[in-house]
Design a protein around this motif. Sequence first.
Motif, PDB file in Angstrom:
ATOM      1  N   VAL A  56      -1.959  -2.823   5.757  1.00 18.60           N
ATOM      2  CA  VAL A  56      -0.634  -3.159   5.232  1.00 18.60           C
ATOM      3  C   VAL A  56       0.111  -4.066   6.201  1.00 18.60           C
ATOM      4  CG1 VAL A  56       1.583  -2.209   4.497  1.00 18.60           C
ATOM      5  CG2 VAL A  56      -0.531  -1.009   3.929  1.00 18.60           C
ATOM      6  N   ALA A  57      -0.009  -3.755   7.492  1.00 22.12           N
ATOM      7  CA  ALA A  57       0.697  -4.540   8.511  1.00 22.12           C
ATOM      8  C   ALA A  57      -0.066  -5.788   8.924  1.00 22.12           C
ATOM      9  CB  ALA A  57       0.954  -3.663   9.741  1.00 22.12           C
ATOM     10  N   LEU A  58      -1.258  -5.992   8.362  1.00 21.55           N
ATOM     11  CA  LEU A  58      -2.133  -7.058   8.836  1.00 21.55           C
ATOM     12  C   LEU A  58      -1.544  -8.467   8.732  1.00 21.55           C
ATOM     13  CD1 LEU A  58      -4.816  -7.256  10.208  1.00 21.55           C
ATOM     14  CD2 LEU A  58      -5.921  -7.442   7.983  1.00 21.55           C
ATOM     15  N   PRO A  59      -0.826  -8.799   7.658  1.00 23.76           N
ATOM     16  CA  PRO A  59      -0.244 -10.146   7.643  1.00 23.76           C
ATOM     17  C   PRO A  59       0.632 -10.422   8.874  1.00 23.76           C
ATOM     18  CG  PRO A  59      -0.118  -9.195   5.448  1.00 23.76           C
ATOM     19  CD  PRO A  59      -0.587  -8.092   6.369  1.00 23.76           C
ATOM     20  N   ILE A  60       1.369  -9.414   9.353  1.00 23.88           N
ATOM     21  CA  ILE A  60       2.207  -9.571  10.545  1.00 23.88           C
ATOM     22  C   ILE A  60       1.348  -9.595  11.797  1.00 23.88           C
ATOM     23  CG2 ILE A  60       4.118  -8.592  11.869  1.00 23.88           C
ATOM     24  CD1 ILE A  60       5.019  -7.188   9.299  1.00 23.88           C
ATOM     25  N   ILE A  61       0.391  -8.648  11.891  1.00 22.70           N
ATOM     26  CA  ILE A  61      -0.460  -8.550  13.078  1.00 22.70           C
ATOM     27  C   ILE A  61      -1.318  -9.802  13.232  1.00 22.70           C
ATOM     28  CG2 ILE A  61      -2.387  -7.261  14.103  1.00 22.70           C
ATOM     29  CD1 ILE A  61      -1.248  -4.738  12.777  1.00 22.70           C
ATOM     30  N   GLY A 276     -13.656  -1.833   0.725  1.00 18.11           N
ATOM     31  CA  GLY A 276     -13.361  -3.253   0.569  1.00 18.11           C
ATOM     32  C   GLY A 276     -11.945  -3.468   0.073  1.00 18.11           C
ATOM     33  N   LEU A 277     -11.548  -2.683  -0.941  1.00 20.13           N
ATOM     34  CA  LEU A 277     -10.193  -2.803  -1.484  1.00 20.13           C
ATOM     35  C   LEU A 277      -9.153  -2.234  -0.522  1.00 20.13           C
ATOM     36  CD1 LEU A 277     -10.858  -1.860  -5.225  1.00 20.13           C
ATOM     37  CD2 LEU A 277     -10.559  -4.138  -4.226  1.00 20.13           C
ATOM     38  N   LEU A 278      -9.525  -1.182   0.209  1.00 17.10           N
ATOM     39  CA  LEU A 278      -8.587  -0.580   1.156  1.00 17.10           C
ATOM     40  C   LEU A 278      -8.267  -1.528   2.310  1.00 17.10           C
ATOM     41  CD1 LEU A 278      -7.025   2.011   2.101  1.00 17.10           C
ATOM     42  CD2 LEU A 278      -9.103   2.621   3.364  1.00 17.10           C
ATOM     43  N   THR A 279      -9.300  -2.176   2.869  1.00 16.52           N
ATOM     44  CA  THR A 279      -9.099  -3.010   4.058  1.00 16.52           C
ATOM     45  C   THR A 279      -8.610  -4.417   3.715  1.00 16.52           C
ATOM     46  OG1 THR A 279     -11.473  -3.575   4.037  1.00 16.52           O
ATOM     47  CG2 THR A 279     -10.782  -1.750   5.453  1.00 16.52           C
ATOM     48  N   TRP A 280      -9.197  -5.041   2.692  1.00 17.26           N
ATOM     49  CA  TRP A 280      -8.865  -6.420   2.372  1.00 17.26           C
ATOM     50  C   TRP A 280      -7.917  -6.560   1.180  1.00 17.26           C
ATOM     51  CZ3 TRP A 280      -9.592 -10.986   4.806  1.00 17.26           C
ATOM     52  CH2 TRP A 280     -10.449 -10.994   5.909  1.00 17.26           C
ATOM     53  N   GLY A 281      -7.687  -5.463   0.445  1.00 15.25           N
ATOM     54  CA  GLY A 281      -6.832  -5.541  -0.736  1.00 15.25           C
ATOM     55  C   GLY A 281      -5.452  -6.119  -0.466  1.00 15.25           C
ATOM     56  N   PRO A 282      -4.705  -5.590   0.513  1.00 21.35           N
ATOM     57  CA  PRO A 282      -3.373  -6.139   0.782  1.00 21.35           C
ATOM     58  C   PRO A 282      -3.391  -7.623   1.155  1.00 21.35           C
ATOM     59  CG  PRO A 282      -3.595  -3.979   1.790  1.00 21.35           C
ATOM     60  CD  PRO A 282      -4.959  -4.368   1.307  1.00 21.35           C
ATOM     61  N   LEU A 283      -4.390  -8.021   1.965  1.00 22.64           N
ATOM     62  CA  LEU A 283      -4.466  -9.429   2.351  1.00 22.64           C
ATOM     63  C   LEU A 283      -4.861 -10.300   1.161  1.00 22.64           C
ATOM     64  CD1 LEU A 283      -3.814 -10.662   5.075  1.00 22.64           C
ATOM     65  CD2 LEU A 283      -6.257 -10.796   5.561  1.00 22.64           C
ATOM     66  N   TYR A 284      -5.701  -9.777   0.271  1.00 24.56           N
ATOM     67  CA  TYR A 284      -6.057 -10.482  -0.963  1.00 24.56           C
ATOM     68  C   TYR A 284      -4.813 -10.733  -1.810  1.00 24.56           C
ATOM     69  CZ  TYR A 284      -7.482 -10.711  -5.895  1.00 24.56           C
ATOM     70  OH  TYR A 284      -7.610 -11.056  -7.223  1.00 24.56           O
ATOM     71  N   LEU A 285      -3.964  -9.711  -1.949  1.00 24.50           N
ATOM     72  CA  LEU A 285      -2.738  -9.869  -2.726  1.00 24.50           C
ATOM     73  C   LEU A 285      -1.791 -10.872  -2.080  1.00 24.50           C
ATOM     74  CD1 LEU A 285      -2.050  -6.141  -3.704  1.00 24.50           C
ATOM     75  CD2 LEU A 285      -2.998  -7.941  -5.164  1.00 24.50           C
ATOM     76  N   ALA A 286      -1.768 -10.889  -0.741  1.00 19.89           N
ATOM     77  CA  ALA A 286      -0.883 -11.812  -0.023  1.00 19.89           C
ATOM     78  C   ALA A 286      -1.373 -13.254  -0.123  1.00 19.89           C
ATOM     79  CB  ALA A 286      -0.763 -11.393   1.436  1.00 19.89           C
ATOM     80  N   GLN A 287      -2.677 -13.447   0.060  1.00 17.06           N
ATOM     81  CA  GLN A 287      -3.208 -14.808   0.171  1.00 17.06           C
ATOM     82  C   GLN A 287      -3.648 -15.400  -1.166  1.00 17.06           C
ATOM     83  OE1 GLN A 287      -6.275 -14.427   3.173  1.00 17.06           O
ATOM     84  NE2 GLN A 287      -4.799 -14.494   4.855  1.00 17.06           N
TER      85      GLN A 287
END
Length: 450
Positions: A56-61, A276-287
């Motif tokens: 969840v925090a990955l876009p910031i990190i 796959g959805l847990l780790t990359w899902g939020p970044l997929y939605l962002a990007q």
Amino acid sequence: MSLQNTETEAHAFEGKAEEKAGKDGVQRRTGVRWRLFVLLLILVAVNYIDRGSISVALPIIQKEFNLAPELVGLLLSAFFWTYALMQIPVGLLIDKFGPRKVVTASCIGWGAATAASGLAGGFLSMFIARLGIGVAEAGVMPAGGKLNAIWMHKKERGRGATILDAGAPLGAGLGGILITWLIASTGSWRYSFIIAGAATVLMGLAVWWYVRDNPRNHKRVNDAEASYIEASHAEEDAEAKKDGVKGKRALLPYLKFRSFWAMCFGWLGFNGVFYGLLTWGPLYLAQAKHFNLNTIGWSTFVIFGAGFVGEILGGTIADKWRAAGASANKVMRTLLGISSIVVIGGLVGVTIVADPTTAVVLLSVVMFFLRWVGLFWSIPSILGGRTNSGVLGGAMNFSGNISGFVTPIVVGLIVGATGSYTWALLYFVGSAIIMGVSVLTLDYGKRLPV
């Protein structure tokens, strides 16, 4: 103490006993086993809030640490390296020392490691903290499988398994909202990790207070509930003896059985999709869908919340269908076969649609049916009984978490090389196919003769 006081206390005790008895005078069973599994559901939810907080925090990190997609994939996989490697050793510890001690130690250790990850100064220190979280969290799910074998009647283990495992989508869904809220409230992703770690340590204390390795040792379990559970154990032991089961504590003898490998590959395929959805899902939605942080949080809640509802429903259907007289193989192969078909079709649909809202709806449907495979947490007790359910749960989770450390890296390489998530989603489709073949191959009807 006066005779009058003694008589008063005796009457009070008799009154309480009558309250617990039915109209026919038979003592009603307490429901401690269900409350214990609700506690485990909360524990697993906290587990996944901590585990998924970095996504969840990955876009910031990613921006703060200036990480390329390949390094992001490596960082996301770090937890799963140690988590997977510890599964079989911790399963042996659970079978030897009991689940209560192992789960308590896990909570305290992973809470401390989660808080430490909030102090990371860059990629390397964050990577090390994630390795530590993986080591500490390893005992939770195998211990839950062991508790399912110890505490649940065999007619209730479908619900027991899915209540336990439903904490995963619940935690992933709530984590999206809680972590984004903590980041917004504190102004820092670091404080959110420290707060989450402290909450986990408190959960460890709750586990030690309430969980017991034997229903008879729990103060709130009455004789009717304990006898009900023990009758199921006795029936299973008699069936196992009839089938030539020796009941030795071991792992290697299971390697020669098809059902053991179907269990492992089924969980491998399942986690290829889920992690796959847990780790990359939020970044997929962002990007790929251009969601902001707040929209990512709510979309994650919807997707994984659907998984929570689906998992609870799947366990209930399985147990009620079994109670109606259907065989274990008919119930499990039908439900999990349907689950696999829907997951494959839904993931293919996500690769085709361009509309962000439709993508979230399809991912929600995928997660709803994918989480039916949480019924797999009843399989260690089916194949290995109470004696080896811990180590079989560890072996199953080890296999599943190979996907945990491979999938984030592979997706990172795919996204880095193609600049798109299409082939990453097709990778998830391949994982779902492996899952589907495995769930239809496994024999759910008998304990293996070890």
